[in-house]
Design an enzyme around this catalytic site. Structure first.
Site, short mmCIF file in Angstrom:
data_model
loop_
_atom_site.label_atom_id
_atom_site.label_comp_id
_atom_site.label_asym_id
_atom_site.label_seq_id
_atom_site.Cartn_x
_atom_site.Cartn_y
_atom_site.Cartn_z
N LYS A 22 0.84 -1.22 0.00
CA LYS A 22 0.00 0.00 0.00
C LYS A 22 0.87 1.25 0.00
CE LYS A 22 -1.76 1.66 4.05
NZ LYS A 22 -1.51 3.09 4.26
N ASN A 23 1.88 1.26 0.87
CA ASN A 23 2.65 2.49 1.05
C ASN A 23 3.62 2.77 -0.09
OD1 ASN A 23 1.26 2.96 3.35
ND2 ASN A 23 2.94 2.48 4.77
N CYS A 116 -5.37 8.24 9.58
CA CYS A 116 -5.41 7.58 10.88
C CYS A 116 -5.18 8.59 12.00
CB CYS A 116 -4.30 6.53 10.96
SG CYS A 116 -4.75 4.97 10.25
N ARG A 121 0.62 14.46 13.41
CA ARG A 121 1.04 14.28 12.02
C ARG A 121 1.07 15.59 11.21
NH1 ARG A 121 -1.20 8.49 9.95
NH2 ARG A 121 0.74 8.50 8.83
N ASP A 304 4.57 0.55 11.96
CA ASP A 304 3.36 -0.08 11.43
C ASP A 304 3.21 -1.54 11.86
OD1 ASP A 304 2.56 2.24 10.26
OD2 ASP A 304 3.07 1.68 8.21
N VAL A 326 8.12 6.97 16.75
CA VAL A 326 7.78 7.62 15.48
C VAL A 326 6.52 8.48 15.60
CG1 VAL A 326 7.28 7.25 13.03
CG2 VAL A 326 8.94 5.79 14.19
N ARG A 396 -8.63 -0.23 4.74
CA ARG A 396 -7.76 0.77 4.12
C ARG A 396 -6.42 0.15 3.72
NH1 ARG A 396 -6.25 4.90 7.83
NH2 ARG A 396 -4.84 5.16 6.10
C1 UD1 Z 1 4.14 6.83 6.31
C2 UD1 Z 1 3.28 5.60 6.13
C3 UD1 Z 1 2.75 5.12 7.47
C4 UD1 Z 1 3.90 4.91 8.45
C5 UD1 Z 1 4.80 6.14 8.52
C6 UD1 Z 1 6.04 5.94 9.36
C7 UD1 Z 1 2.38 5.93 3.91
C8 UD1 Z 1 1.19 6.19 3.06
N1 UD1 Z 1 2.18 5.93 5.24
O1 UD1 Z 1 3.29 7.84 6.85
O2 UD1 Z 1 2.07 3.88 7.25
O3 UD1 Z 1 3.38 4.66 9.73
O4 UD1 Z 1 5.21 6.52 7.20
O5 UD1 Z 1 6.75 4.84 8.92
O6 UD1 Z 1 3.46 5.67 3.40
N2 UD1 Z 1 6.28 14.55 10.69
C9 UD1 Z 1 6.52 15.87 10.98
N3 UD1 Z 1 6.43 16.79 9.98
C10 UD1 Z 1 6.10 16.45 8.71
C11 UD1 Z 1 5.85 15.10 8.42
C12 UD1 Z 1 5.94 14.16 9.43
O7 UD1 Z 1 6.83 16.21 12.13
O8 UD1 Z 1 6.02 17.34 7.85
C13 UD1 Z 1 6.35 13.54 11.76
C14 UD1 Z 1 4.99 12.89 12.01
O9 UD1 Z 1 4.20 13.66 12.84
C15 UD1 Z 1 5.38 11.58 12.62
C16 UD1 Z 1 6.71 11.26 11.94
O10 UD1 Z 1 7.17 12.49 11.36
O11 UD1 Z 1 5.58 11.71 13.99
C17 UD1 Z 1 6.62 10.20 10.87
O12 UD1 Z 1 5.76 10.64 9.86
P1 UD1 Z 1 5.98 10.28 8.33
O13 UD1 Z 1 7.24 9.50 8.17
O14 UD1 Z 1 5.82 11.52 7.54
O15 UD1 Z 1 4.76 9.33 8.07
P2 UD1 Z 1 3.75 9.36 6.85
O16 UD1 Z 1 4.47 9.65 5.59
O17 UD1 Z 1 2.57 10.15 7.22
#
Ligand code: UD1
Length: 417
Positions: A22-23, A116, A121, A304, A326, A396
């Site tokens: 999915k990711n 989620c 986030r 995850d 995370v 999902r």
């Molecule tokens: C992706 C995955 C999700 C997985 C996550 C971490 C997809 C579609 N989803 O989510 O399944 O759990 O990676 O492996 O690929 N953060 C910030 N600022 C930002 C962006 C992120 O502070 O601009 C923080 C978030 O709040 C969180 C951490 O970084 O605490 C990880 O987030 P991120 O790696 O961005 O996860 P996603 O891309 O949302």
């Protein structure tokens, strides 16, 4: 409302084929916006999140044909940079169209992302990247508008190796003028799959899978055929299913190098892991040993799979600890597992499990996608029937989940009640 009902039925045995990730599928489908010719994507899992992102693209004007697990995408119809509010608010990953739209249309409108409920986030790192490439960002009433005259390569340091931010910056930078360097970027296998896809279309991305990605901008991307990598999280979920039930499962279509920390932890817990080419056999042991787990960005232990391992550790002989680094609010499943009889103490980002606990079938709720999977796993070894609600979260991210579990001998049904 649909619910999943599970009754224990002994050790799970047999084989299961893992679906496409999915990711990896979501950012790659979003990046199809960048192409100028037909794109064929294979092994796309049939999931709610995939439906949402394809609908987002259709409403942007792209033509998409779906045939089971294959998508044919014709990006030539792209005619707007404004994404549909209702769709975007359904799924955080829809925000991944921002980078490609900005690159292709020089503008991108979006609402603040949903998804989620696992912590705040934020999207600050995505926006930091867009700004560094020359975009202007306006935010009003929950809407974001990014615009630019042109994007110019830049050096961007991410304060945290965010997966989504790395992907959005990569897909914005591929058509930028000059070179972009993303430092402290995410190193997840899904980032490598995205880079491979972009390169097949003519991009010049190097370093994906390391902490520094370099992107030399090109004038245009064409089309390609690409097969999505197997879903390491789905694979990990079925590996835990073998371990928790003391079963014996052959997991097909798996890349073991993507699952190193998971394999290491399962072995530490007593399970036997036998690698056979693209397949892995997992044999659960009678006694599950307690573990210390800390989630980290890749190549660390994946957040995850944290919930699924929590289900496993309710059955460990002794005290285990899970530290979630995370996401700030990703222990909601602990309360649901406690309803089933688990003894778990959560203090800030650490959960301490006092195993081994007898679990009882209960009425529980899938608080997020992976939490839902954890409840199914716990239900496999609980006495009596477990009723899981809010299962749209599970849909999902898991393709044919009941069928796959049933084929392994589980007593699991979905009922519209
Ligand atoms: C992706 C995955 C999700 C997985 C996550 C971490 C997809 C579609 N989803 O989510 O399944 O759990 O990676 O492996 O690929 N953060 C910030 N600022 C930002 C962006 C992120 O502070 O601009 C923080 C978030 O709040 C969180 C951490 O970084 O605490 C990880 O987030 P991120 O790696 O961005 O996860 P996603 O891309 O949302």
């Amino acid at each position: 409302m649909e619910k999943i009902f599970v009754k224990p039925n002994g050790p799970l045995k047999g084989s299961v084929r893992i679906s496409g990730a999915k990711n990896a599928a979501l950012p790659i489908i979003a990046a199809s916006i960048l192409g100028t010719e037909e794109i064929v994507l294979e092994d796309i899992p049939e999931l709610k999140d995939v439906e949402v992102i394809t609908e987002v693209l259709r409403r942007l004007g792209l033509k998409i044909e779906k045939n089971k697990n294959t998508l044919k995408i014709d990006p030539r119809g792209l005619n707007t940079a404004k994404t549909d509010y209702e769709l975007i608010s359904k799924m955080r990953a829809s925000f991944l169209v921002m980078g490609p739209l900005l690159a292709k249309m020089k503008e991108a409108y979006n609402s603040l992302p949903g998804g989620c409920n696992i912590g705040s986030r934020p999207i600050d790192l995505h926006l930091k990247g867009f700004k560094a490439l020359g975009a202007e960002i306006e935010m009003t009433h929950g809407e974001i508008r990014a615009t630019c005259e042109k994007l110019v390569g830049a050096k961007i340091y991410l304060d945290f190796p965010s997966v989504g931010a790395t992907e959005n910056i990569m897909t914005a930078a591929v058509l930028a003028e000059g070179e972009t360097i993303i430092e402290n970027c995410a190193m997840e296998p899904e980032i490598v799959d995205l880079a491979n896809f972009l390169n097949k279309m003519g991009a010049r991305v190097t370093g994906a899978g390391t902490s520094t990605i370099r992107i030399k901008g090109v004038e245009k991307l064409t089309g390609c055929t690409h097969q999505i990598i197997p879903d390491r999280i789905e694979a990990g979920t079925f590996m835990v299913a073998a371990a928790i039930t003391g079963g014996d499962i052959l997991i097909e279509n798996i890349i073991t190098s993507h699952l190193k920390p998971v394999i290491a932890k399962l072995e530490e817990s007593g399970a036997q892991i036998i690698e056979e080419g693209d397949n892995v056999r997992v044999i659960g042991s009678e006694t599950i040993k307690p573990l210390e787990i800390k989630t980290l960005p890749h190549p660390g232990f994946p957040t995850d799979l944290q919930a699924q391992f929590m289900a496993l550790l309710t059955q460990a002989d002794g005290q285990s600890s899970i530290i979630e680094t995370v996401f700030e609010n990703r222990f909601m499943h602990a309360d649901e597992l406690k309803k089933m009889g688990a003894k778990i103490k959560v203090i800030d980002r650490e959960a301490v499990l006092l195993g081994k606990n007898k679990l009882y079938g209960s009425k529980v709720s899938a608080t997020d996608l992976r939490a839902g999977a954890a409840l199914i796993l716990a239900a496999l070894v609980s006495e009596g029937e477990t009723e899981i609600s809010e299962i749209y979260h599970i849909d999902r991210g898991y393709e044919n989940i009941e069928e796959k579990f049933r084929n392994l001998g589980a007593n699991i049904t979905r009922i519209d009640v």
